[in-house]
Design an enzyme around this catalytic site. Structure first.
Site, PDB file in Angstrom:
ATOM      1  N   GLU A 292       0.835  -0.997   0.023  1.00 24.61           N
ATOM      2  CA  GLU A 292      -0.022  -0.024   0.013  1.00 24.61           C
ATOM      3  C   GLU A 292       0.710   1.228   0.216  1.00 24.61           C
ATOM      4  OE1 GLU A 292      -3.133  -0.349  -0.635  1.00 24.61           O
ATOM      5  OE2 GLU A 292      -3.695  -2.380   0.042  1.00 24.61           O
TER       6      GLU A 292
ATOM      7  N   CYS B  29     -14.495  -4.588 -19.662  1.00 22.68           N
ATOM      8  CA  CYS B  29     -14.497  -4.442 -21.250  1.00 22.68           C
ATOM      9  C   CYS B  29     -13.445  -5.135 -22.024  1.00 22.68           C
ATOM     10  CB  CYS B  29     -14.500  -3.068 -21.596  1.00 22.68           C
ATOM     11  SG  CYS B  29     -13.099  -2.251 -21.560  1.00 22.68           S
TER      12      CYS B  29
END
Length: 192
Positions: free
Chosen positions: A82, A141
């Site tokens: 992170e 997509c």
């Protein structure tokens, strides 16, 4: 020579999983390592948690302004999860550990937030890291995902605090730039 590596990706690309795999590899070689994450990352508490269910305790929850006391005698590598939540000062400290102390540092994190803006820690790492590597993932997509989409209760949002840790109402998904723009337009949000 030790180097500072920054491995970045969009959400859900497997950054924490990759870090935990690298940690496993260093363990199997008997190498000394320190696992670090910024103290502002509340997900998982004092653990690095992969969405695949793998987790491991960190050795150091690092608060901004706190020194990273590392010597070559103590560690062969430092793994940071992170890293987007680091401050620029902390990113500079990681560079110092690699260059001055001689300990390899591999940091994993997001490049940008849900708005398409830089995280300060990631921006600094992109500037100072010796090696930069993209971990690729896909948008729904089928295109390469480069952006992060934040939804609250299923509705895409483009304003708000830069950091909002998953709490059930906030979800993130990795999307391509075209889908991010489409969701942005549907929400009536601008880049301003």
């Amino acid at each position: 020579m030790a180097k500072l590596h920054f491995r970045y990706a969009a959400m859900n690309a497997g950054k924490s999983t990759a870090l935990l795999q690298v940690a496993h590899n260093y363990d199997s070689l008997g190498k000394r390592m320190m696992l670090v994450k910024p103290s502002v990352d509340l997900k998982g508490g004092d653990r690095i948690v992969s969405r695949l269910g793998v987790e491991r305790p960190v050795d150091f929850l690092w608060a901004d302004g706190e020194p990273l006391n590392v010597t070559k005698a103590d560690y062969d590598v430092i793994l940071v999860d992170e890293a987007q939540f680091l401050s620029p000062r902390q990113a500079n400290d990681l560079l110092d550990v690699a260059v001055r102390v001689g300990v390899t540092v591999i940091a994993y994190g997001l490049r940008t937030d849900f708005r398409g803006d830089s995280f300060p820690g990631a921006a600094r790492l992109l500037t100072v890291a010796h090696e930069i590597e993209e971990i690729r993932t896909l948008c729904a997509c089928g295109s390469k995902a480069t952006m992060n989409l934040r939804s609250i209760n299923g509705v895409p949002v483009f304003a708000g605090d830069q950091v909002a840790i998953d709490d059930g109402s906030v979800q993130y998904e990795s999307v391509c730039a075209a889908c991010h723009q489409r969701f942005r337009e549907e929400a009536g949000a601008s880049w301003d």
